[in-house]
Design an enzyme around this catalytic site. Structure first.
Site, PDB file in Angstrom:
ATOM      1  N   GLU A 241     -25.546  30.703  -7.589  1.00 34.64           N
ATOM      2  CA  GLU A 241     -26.251  30.426  -8.847  1.00 34.64           C
ATOM      3  C   GLU A 241     -27.222  29.268  -8.705  1.00 34.64           C
ATOM      4  OE1 GLU A 241     -26.276  32.251 -11.380  1.00 34.64           O
ATOM      5  OE2 GLU A 241     -24.412  33.409 -11.449  1.00 34.64           O
ATOM      6  N   ARG A 245     -31.271  29.963  -9.244  1.00 31.96           N
ATOM      7  CA  ARG A 245     -31.860  29.325 -10.424  1.00 31.96           C
ATOM      8  C   ARG A 245     -32.612  28.046 -10.066  1.00 31.96           C
ATOM      9  NH1 ARG A 245     -28.008  30.730 -15.565  1.00 31.96           N
ATOM     10  NH2 ARG A 245     -26.548  32.122 -14.509  1.00 31.96           N
ATOM     11  N   ASP A 374     -24.841  43.844  -6.233  1.00 31.31           N
ATOM     12  CA  ASP A 374     -26.217  44.126  -6.640  1.00 31.31           C
ATOM     13  C   ASP A 374     -27.345  43.500  -5.812  1.00 31.31           C
ATOM     14  OD1 ASP A 374     -25.557  41.597  -7.635  1.00 31.31           O
ATOM     15  OD2 ASP A 374     -25.796  42.132  -9.733  1.00 31.31           O
ATOM     16  N   GLU A 506     -31.687  42.943 -17.082  1.00 29.21           N
ATOM     17  CA  GLU A 506     -31.819  43.976 -16.059  1.00 29.21           C
ATOM     18  C   GLU A 506     -32.526  45.245 -16.539  1.00 29.21           C
ATOM     19  OE1 GLU A 506     -29.034  41.024 -14.913  1.00 29.21           O
ATOM     20  OE2 GLU A 506     -28.919  42.342 -16.664  1.00 29.21           O
TER      21      GLU A 506
END
Length: 602
Positions: A241, A245, A374, A506
Site C-alpha cells: 500500500e 500510494r 489482481d 475498478e
C-alpha cells in the site's frame, strides 16, 4: 576341419567390423552446414560463433560396402583389405570423438559468452542509470490539453471536477495531514495499512489528480505539505500500500510537475521499505516497521506466506525509481522477484495467491484475478508497456498467465455473463469481486501485442458488461464488493458482507480504458450513471462516504472517504470525459492506484 572353422570365425568377425564401420560413418552427425550454428545464433551473435569455430573437421571418406568374400588369412591382399577397414573404423571413432569434443567446447564457450554478455548488460544498465540518475530534466506537463469540444461533455467534466473540489475541501478542513477523512463525523481516519502516524495518504494520493484537473492552488498546498512527510510510524506499514500510494503518487506528481522535492520524498519512502526484501528468495514480507526495520507477514496469510498481488505490484515504481535516481538497487529487487516467479513450478500454469518468502513454496492452491492476485498480472503487462514494449519477458509471462486464467479461472454464467471466478484446488467458484472488474481494461490494454487482438478486446467488453450488470441490478446503482454468477439472480451479492461499496474505482477504470480503445459511447453513458449514483448516494456535506448496502432503499453511510476515491475513481471519471491527449495511453501507464508514470522513449 580346424582351418575351415578358423576361416568362418575370421570371416564373421570381418563382417561385424565392416557393418559397424559402415554404420558409424553414415550415421555420425554431420558438421558440414553446422546445425550447431543455428542453435548458437538463436541466443547469440554470428560473430561470437565465428570466434569459436575450430578448423573444419575433415570428414572420413565414405567406404563402399564390401562384396561378400572368402577370407584367406594367408592372402596378403585380403589382409591389407582387412587392415584398411580396421583403420577406417578406428579413424571414424576418432573423428566422432573429436566432433563431440568440439560440440562440448562450443557449448561451454556459449555459456561463458552468455555470462559475459549478462554482466555487460548489467554494466550498461548501471551506466545508463548513472547518466540520467537524479539529473532528468522534467518539463512540467501541460494539463490544459484534452479539453473536450462538446458542451454536454464539458459540463459533465466540470461536475466531476467539482466533486474533487468537495472531497479535497472536506479533507483540508477536518483531517489535514491525516491519512483519510470521516466526512460525516468530521474527523480523521486511518486504516492499519498506514501504521500509526499521520502520513497524509489522501494528500499524496490526490496530487496528480489535482494537477491534471488544473486545481493549482490545491496542488500547491498539498505539495508544500509533502516537504514535512515523515514515515515515522511506531507500528508496521504495508509495503504494497505504501508503494502504490506513496511511492507511486510522489513519482507521478514529480513527473507531472518536475518538483525535485517530490522525487526526494519518493526515495525516502522507498528506503523505509527495503528491509522487507531481505529474504532467501527475494520475495518481500508484507509489513515493515519503518523505525526498527523489523518485518513480518499478515497472520492470516496461509502459513506465513507473502501475497502475490502485494509482492507482484512493485515493479513499475521500483523500475522507475532506478531510472530516475541512477541507483540500480530498486530495479534489482523487483527483477529478483520476477526471476524467482518465472522459474517456479506453477500448477496448471497458474500463480497461486500465496508464496512463502523464505522457502519459496506456494501456500494454499487458491488463484484469483481479484483480491490477493489482481495487480500482479496488471504489472506484468504494464511493465512491458512502460518499457516502450522492450520488456518482452514481462509480456511473455503475462501472455502465459492469461492463457492459463482463460482455461481454468474464467467461466460463463447460465445467463451468458463472462466472469473471472475463484479457483481453489481445481474447483472454480462462480463468484467475482469488484476488485476483479479492473480486468476488463487490462484485457483490452493487452490486446495490442497479443496473438488475437480482437479476442481480447471482446473479452474486455464482456467483463465490462458483467460488471456494469452488477451496478445496474443494485438498488443504488453502485456495485457490491462481490457478486455471484451461478443460478438464480446473477451478478448480485448474496451475503451481507458482500453488499457494501467503498467508493471503489475498478469498474470505471475499465469504462475509461474501453472508451479510449473502442470509442463506444456506452462506456461514457455507463460512467455518467456512476457519477449520478455517487452524487445521489455517497455525497455528503463535507465529501463522499462509502455505503453499507447497495440494495437498501436509502444509503447507509460508512463515514469513510477513502484516499483512492481521489486518486482513482474521480481521476478515471474525469479522463473518461476528456479528450485522448490528456494522459495519452501512448505516453503513460497507470499504476494500480491510477498514478500515471511515463512510458520510456528510448
Amino acid at each position: 576341419m580346424m582351418k575351415r572353422v578358423q576361416k568362418v570365425v575370421l570371416l564373421a568377425g570381418l563382417g561385424i567390423v565392416v557393418i559397424f564401420c559402415y554404420t558409424m560413418v553414415f550415421l555420425l552427425p554431420k558438421t558440414e552446414g553446422m546445425d550447431i550454428r543455428n542453435l548458437f545464433e538463436h541466443h547469440h551473435n554470428t560473430e561470437d560463433f565465428e570466434k569459436l569455430q575450430p578448423k573444419a573437421v575433415e570428414q572420413p571418406a565414405v567406404i563402399e560396402k564390401p562384396q561378400a568374400i572368402k577370407f584367406n588369412p594367408k592372402d596378403a591382399s585380403q589382409r591389407r583389405q582387412f587392415e584398411k577397414y580396421q583403420n577406417a573404423h578406428e579413424d571414424a571413432i576418432h573423428k566422432a570423438n573429436e566432433v563431440m569434443k568440439m560440440k562440448k567446447q562450443i557449448e561451454e564457450e556459449k555459456r561463458m559468452i552468455a555470462e559475459k554478455r549478462a554482466e555487460q548488460q548489467k554494466k550498461e544498465m548501471h551506466e545508463k542509470l548513472a547518466k540520467g540518475g537524479g539529473k532528468m530534466e522534467i518539463t512540467p506537463y501541460d494539463a490544459s490539453r484534452g479539453k473536450p469540444q462538446e458542451p454536454d461533455i464539458i459540463e459533465k467534466r466540470e461536475i466531476i471536477k467539482d466533486m474533487m473540489k468537495l472531497a479535497w475541501k472536506g479533507y483540508r478542513n477536518y483531517a489535514w495531514g491525516a491519512n483519510e477523512l470521516r466526512p460525516i463525523s468530521k474527523q480523521k481516519h486511518s486504516a492499519n495499512i498506514f501504521g500509526s502516524a499521520d502520513t497524509g495518504a489522501t494528500i499524496i494520493d490526490a496530487l496528480d489528480t489535482l494537477y491534471i484537473m488544473e486545481l493549482k492552488d490545491q496542488f500547491n498546498e498539498g505539495k508544500d505539505w509533502v516537504v514535512n512527510l515523515n514515515m515515522n510510524s511506531q507500528s508496521d506499514i504495508s509495503v504494497f500500500e505504501v508503494n502504490i500510494r506513496f511511492v507511486g503518487g510522489l513519482l507521478s506528481a514529480y513527473f507531472l510537475s518536475g518538483d525535485n522535492v517530490l522525487l526526494n520524498q519518493a526515495v525516502a519512502v522507498a528506503e523505509k521499505l527495503m528491509p522487507a526484501f531481505n529474504t532467501a528468495t527475494g520475495i518481500p514480507y508484507a509489513l515493515v516497521n519503518p523505525n526498527t526495520g523489523s518485518v513480518r507477514n499478515w497472520g492470516w496469510a496461509s502459513g506465513g506466506s507473502s501475497i502475490l498481488s502485494e509482492f507482484g505490484t512493485l515493479h513499475l515504481e521500483f523500475a522507475k525509481l532506478s531510472q530516475v535516481t541512477g541507483d540500480p538497487k530498486y530495479l534489482e529487487k523487483v527483477m529478483k522477484i520476477r526471476n524467482y516467479l518465472k522459474q517456479a513450478d506453477k500448477p496448471q500454469g497458474l500463480y497461486p495467491n500465496y508464496m512463502h518468502p523464505q522457502t519459496g513454496a506456494w501456500g494454499q492452491r487458491h488463484v484469483s484475478v481479484g483480491a490477493l492476485g489482481d495487480s500482479f498480472y496488471e504489472y506484468l503487462l504494464k511493465g512491458w508497456l512502460m518499457s516502450g514494449k522492450k520488456d518482452t519477458e514481462g509480456r511473455q509471462m503475462y501472455d502465459d498467465a492469461i492463457s492459463a486464467i482463460e482455461k481454468h479461472v474464467m467461466g460463463k454464467s447460465p445467463g451468458g455473463l463472462t466472469y473471472l471466478g475463484e479457483w481453489r484446488s481445481g474447483r472454480l467458484e462462480p463468484k467475482m469481486g469488484h476488485l476483479t472488474c479492473f480486468a476488463g481494461g487490462m484485457f483490452a490494454l493487452g490486446a495490442n501485442g497479443s496473438k488475437d487482438e480482437k479476442h481480447y478486446l471482446n473479452l474486455g467488453a464482456e467483463i465490462a458488461h458483467t460488471c456494469h450488470t452488477s451496478y445496474d441490478k443494485a438498488t443504488l446503482k453502485l456495485g457490491p464488493e462481490a457478486f455471484h454468477l451461478g443460478g438464480g439472480n446473477e451478478a448480485v451479492a448474496v451475503r451481507a458482507n458482500e453488499k457494501y461499496y467503498i467508493l471503489r474505482p475498478e469498474v470505471v477504470e475499465t469504462y475509461f480504458v474501453m472508451w479510449r480503445l473502442t470509442k463506444d459511447s456506452k462506456y461514457r453513458q455507463w460512467g455518467w450513471e456512476a457519477v449520478e449514483a455517487l452524487r445521489k448516494n455517497c455525497q455528503v456535506e463535507n465529501g463522499f462516504s462509502g455505503i453499507k448496502d447497495v440494495y437498501a432503499s436509502q444509503p447507509q453511510h460508512d463515514d469513510v472517504q477513502q484516499s483512492f476515491f481521489l486518486a482513482e475513481t474521480l481521476k478515471y471519471l474525469y479522463l473518461l470525459f476528456s479528450d485522448d491527449d490528456l494522459l495519452s495511453l501512448d505516453e503513460f501507464v497507470f499504476n494500480t492506484e491510477a498514478h500515471p508514470l511515463p512510458i520510456d522513449k528510448n
